[in-house]
Design a protein around this motif. Structure first.
Motif, PDB file in Angstrom:
ATOM      1  N   GLY A 496      67.764 -79.701  65.794  1.00  0.00           N
ATOM      2  CA  GLY A 496      68.707 -80.704  65.987  1.00  0.00           C
ATOM      3  C   GLY A 496      69.377 -81.494  64.736  1.00  0.00           C
ATOM      4  N   GLU A 497      68.785 -81.162  63.676  1.00  0.00           N
ATOM      5  CA  GLU A 497      69.063 -81.805  62.629  1.00  0.00           C
ATOM      6  C   GLU A 497      70.139 -81.162  61.884  1.00  0.00           C
ATOM      7  OE1 GLU A 497      67.815 -84.739  61.474  1.00  0.00           O
ATOM      8  OE2 GLU A 497      66.098 -84.851  62.388  1.00  0.00           O
ATOM      9  N   PRO A 498      71.182 -81.797  61.123  1.00  0.00           N
ATOM     10  CA  PRO A 498      72.322 -81.122  60.478  1.00  0.00           C
ATOM     11  C   PRO A 498      71.525 -80.482  59.095  1.00  0.00           C
ATOM     12  CG  PRO A 498      72.367 -83.591  59.930  1.00  0.00           C
ATOM     13  CD  PRO A 498      71.431 -83.331  61.239  1.00  0.00           C
ATOM     14  N   ARG A 499      72.102 -79.084  59.071  1.00  0.00           N
ATOM     15  CA  ARG A 499      71.354 -78.450  58.147  1.00  0.00           C
ATOM     16  C   ARG A 499      71.743 -79.012  56.431  1.00  0.00           C
ATOM     17  NH1 ARG A 499      67.118 -77.009  59.809  1.00  0.00           N
ATOM     18  NH2 ARG A 499      67.473 -78.755  60.954  1.00  0.00           N
ATOM     19  N   ASP A 500      70.491 -78.976  55.533  1.00  0.00           N
ATOM     20  CA  ASP A 500      70.835 -79.339  54.378  1.00  0.00           C
ATOM     21  C   ASP A 500      70.183 -78.387  53.474  1.00  0.00           C
ATOM     22  OD1 ASP A 500      70.912 -80.319  51.632  1.00  0.00           O
ATOM     23  OD2 ASP A 500      70.418 -82.381  52.358  1.00  0.00           O
ATOM     24  N   SER A 501      70.661 -77.294  52.905  1.00  0.00           N
ATOM     25  CA  SER A 501      70.136 -76.056  52.452  1.00  0.00           C
ATOM     26  C   SER A 501      69.346 -76.666  51.265  1.00  0.00           C
ATOM     27  CB  SER A 501      71.163 -74.958  51.904  1.00  0.00           C
ATOM     28  OG  SER A 501      71.928 -75.540  50.952  1.00  0.00           O
ATOM     29  N   ALA A 502      69.564 -77.479  50.438  1.00  0.00           N
ATOM     30  CA  ALA A 502      68.723 -78.161  49.398  1.00  0.00           C
ATOM     31  C   ALA A 502      67.600 -78.664  49.932  1.00  0.00           C
ATOM     32  CB  ALA A 502      69.713 -78.999  48.527  1.00  0.00           C
TER      33      ALA A 502
END
Length: 787
Positions: A496-502
């Motif tokens: 459910g978290e917005p994805r942050d690739s870094a």
């Protein structure tokens, strides 16, 4: 009244019974880990008070808790918190970095404790310890022989006897026989006798450091106690009364190694003189004296070997024996023999001239051969112990009951580490010799230089680095593949978290890098095997050709000759550069806290163990810390009868476990153990299975009131305890989340850091688990679980 009598029986004779008003008091005794911590940081309070201890190691409390035992109904709630600060035992000023020069001794001492677990094979266990002690003795002889090579051979024999070399080093002019009006010291024997003061001073310094550090670190009396009827003795030797008091063995080994050092100097001085006297035209009287001295040296060496082989550790009781006659007379006898040898070598021999090298190739070649044979014999004994290991329940065992992979290198860890210790001693000795030879001679080839074998050993370093580079590439590839796997795992753990690739990549990379700790057996195994093969090749090449690699390959094709020249030149520079980097890095490690933490775990592991194989190894801080903790817990429980949670982080968890084993079972059963970031199984259980193996950790779990272990997947040091069956989940909690939040939340409005090995108390789980342990220790609930 009956309760008071019971507590008095559990304590020391004549000790006071518990105070009724303090019976409900709870105590949390915090033990920090690698790198150390201040009491203010551990107690989270700027006002702390030292309640017991000294400037080296002490117990602190918050200023508001100094009288907590008198206020059992304190409305503030929570346990009384104490911090045991022991960081000064392993760190200090920059001069402490000189201890890194004793690293080969520390490494071979580690090999003693790495034997596989075994019960009922006392003779094989004693043979294992004997082989490691002999390997340690060869390292002492190697170090002193290297000092003799530098001072006697390169400086006094070669350079002082060569006109061109003396011209460039005027401080050697008074030793030169080629100058007009050559002085009294220009005779070869007198030059050697004067130069012998350098290795003799080195031996004296090693003796002094060993004696002084023992007095400062390892002279603490453990808590005296008698074995109880229900006490388990087959789990680990760490619970034996005399384990942390090795005074007698260290004193005996110190006397033997000191005598070996002085005898090595005497042999280096007397052998050239005796060789000259045996030649045609030599003095018959001097020849006889030389033969008598050489025979006496052989007898002295036999006595040293007897002392080293005669006796190991006494752990079943606190051994107060002193062996004063042996400890005093053996080094003094060696000093007297050295003095006689110096007089003999300095006697006038008008026709004696120095030329070529001293007979150092035979010395270094013999030491290399003996070390290789000892390591091979150690492999045979370790394999025999591993095959006969007790078939206890082990999460690392296969379905058919054979020993499993959790034991590092299938029992060969001790021999591998002993091989690396011997190789490290050879590299350091060769590096000093190479650099001194280059400094004295430069590139003019005016002197023969160091022994050929040292040049061959230096030439083996480039191939070893190639193997190491291949290992690095292999591990980097595995780490990259593991990071890809962990990225998907991170996304599943934070739904459910917005994805942050870094962010995901950073968490996954931390986990993958932390997993490299479990690859250490592969690195040690490959490096030790390659080192043994390259060392054997260097010994054969030096003995077969009698020349340096480049000179020996002169008649071969161009590629082989060029490779030999390149390896020889590159190895010589690498060995000197490595030695300098080693010293400077060690000094930086004690001045820079970040660097201190980087190598701290390896250093703290090495100095955790008593000096059982080498008396000149760095001092064992646990022989001070474990009695400190044991005394504190025993006196507190005896005085108050209250609850006690022993809370250890990282290396502190190892100290906590060792201290708990030293308690009487009746006291141990009233203590809860909370460990976090703990290397108890991941490092100690795998590399030291005889003392921290599954049987030992399972016995600890049975004997303490309760135990809880916390760890993170991002922690490169700590890990689960991995007890088998239902005990596993009871001790190990599932991995803590790290970071606590993937993105910004109401609780974490700023990005949460990846904590890794640090700051476990910042996780709310820590306080919850501590409260659960305290609840299980309530006075009305029996602390000892039914068996």
């Amino acid at each position: 009244m009956e309760r008071a009598r019971e507590q008095a029986v559990d304590g020391e004779p004549g000790s006071p019974a518990q105070r009724p008003e303090a019976a409900g008091t709870a105590l949390e005794l915090l033990v920090h880990g690698v790198g150390g911590a201040t009491p203010e940081e551990m107690l989270n309070d700027p006002r702390t008070v030292r309640i017991t201890g000294d400037a080296t190691a002490a117990v602190f409390r918050r200023a508001d808790d100094t009288d907590a035992e008198e206020r059992p109904g304190d409305p503030r709630g929570g346990p009384v918190r104490e911090a045991y600060v022991w960081c000064n035992l392993t760190s200090g000023n920059g001069a402490r970095a000189l201890w890194l020069l004793l690293l080969p001794f520390m490494v071979v001492n580690l090999a003693h404790w790495m034997r596989p677990a075994s019960h009922g094979h006392g003779r094989t266990v004693r043979l294992y310890g004997l082989l490691v002690r002999l390997a340690g003795l060869t390292l002492t002889v190697l170090l002193v022989a290297a000092a003799c090579e530098v001072a006697l051979d390169l400086a006094a024999w070669q350079c002082a006897g060569t006109r061109l070399c003396v011209r460039n080093h005027s401080w050697l002019g008074f030793l030169s026989p080629d100058r007009p009006g050559a002085g009294w010291w220009s005779r070869p024997g007198r030059r050697l006798a004067l130069a012998a003061l350098v290795p003799a001073a080195l031996t004296t310094l090693l003796w002094y450091l060993s004696h002084r550090t023992w007095s400062a670190y390892e002279s603490q009396q453990p808590l005296a106690r008698a074995a109880e009827a229900d006490e388990e003795t087959d789990g680990t030797g760490l619970g034996r009364p005399g384990f942390w008091y090795g005074r007698r063995l260290v004193a005996r080994l110190r006397a033997a190694h000191t005598a070996a050092g002085f005898l090595t100097v005497a042999a280096a001085v007397g052998s050239p003189a005796a060789h000259h006297d045996r030649a045609p035209g030599g003095s018959a009287v001097l020849e006889t004296l030389g033969g008598l001295l050489n025979a006496t040296l052989v007898v002295g060496g036999a006595v040293v070997l007897w002392v080293v082989c005669r006796r190991g550790r006494s752990e079943n009781r606190i051994d107060h024996g002193r062996d004063l006659a042996l400890v005093r007379r053996l080094p003094l006898g060696a000093v007297a023999l050295l003095a006689l040898t110096l007089v003999y070598a300095g006697w006038s021999r008008p026709h004696w001239r120095s030329s070529g090298r001293l007979a150092a190739d035979a010395t270094f070649g013999g030491l290399t051969l003996v070390q290789g044979l000892l390591v091979i014999a150690l492999c045979v004994v370790a394999h025999a112990l591993y095959r006969t290991a007790p078939q206890a329940v082990d999460p690392g065992r296969t379905a058919d009951g054979a020993p499993g992979p959790r034991t590092a290198m299938r029992g060969f860890a001790g021999p591998a580490v002993a091989m690396l210790g011997c190789a490290l001693g050879g590299v350091m000795s060769g590096g000093v010799s190479q650099r001194v030879a280059d400094w004295l001679d430069g590139t003019r080839h005016s002197i023969p230089g160091p022994p050929v074998l040292l040049t061959w050993q230096a030439s083996a370093i480039p191939p070893l680095l190639v193997v190491l580079l291949a290992l690095v590439v292999l591990l980097a590839r595995r780490t990259w593949r593991l990071r890809r796997h962990e990225m998907s795992a991170v996304e599943r753990e934070y739904p459910g978290e917005p994805r942050d690739s870094a962010r995901t990549r950073r968490i996954a990379s931390t986990r993958a890098m932390a997993a490299l700790t479990d690859r250490a057996p592969l690195i040690v195994g490959v490096l030790s095997s390659v080192t043994l093969l390259l060392g054997a090749g260097a010994l054969v090449g030096a003995l077969a050709t009698g020349d340096t690699p480049s000179a020996a390959a002169r008649g071969a094709n161009g590629f082989v000759h060029g490779a030999a020249e390149t390896a020889q030149a590159l190895g010589s520079w690498l060995i000197g550069l490595g030695f300098l980097l080693f010293v400077t890095w060690g000094r930086r490690a004690y001045k820079d806290p970040a660097a201190r933490r980087t190598i701290g775990i390896l250093w703290d592991v090495g100095t955790f163990w008593p000096r059982a194989a080498h008396p000149f190894a760095p001092p064992c801080y646990a022989e001070r810390a474990v009695p400190d903790l044991t005394w504190r817990m025993a006196t507190w429980t005896r005085a108050t009868g209250g609850r006690l949670v022993l809370s250890g982080h990282s290396q502190g968890s190892v100290l906590a476990a060792a201290a708990a084993w030293q308690l009487k079972p009746s006291v141990r059963g009233r203590i809860a153990l909370l460990t976090y970031g703990s290397p108890l199984e991941r490092l100690y259980g795998r590399w030291f299975p005889a003392h921290f193996g599954p049987a030992a950790l399972a016995s600890l779990h049975r004997e303490v009131a309760c135990w809880r272990n916390l760890y993170r997947s991002t922690d490169p040091i700590g890990g689960p305890v991995r007890l088998p069956g239902d005990c596993g989940p009871e001790v190990d909690r599932e991995p803590l989340k790290d970071p606590l939040a993937y993105g910004r939340t109401d609780r974490q409005p700023l990005p949460a850091p990846i904590l890794g090995h640090s700051d476990y108390q910042a996780d709310p789980v820590f306080a919850a688990e501590r409260e659960l342990l305290l609840e299980r220790l309530l006075p009305e609930v029996p602390g000892q679980r039914p068996r």
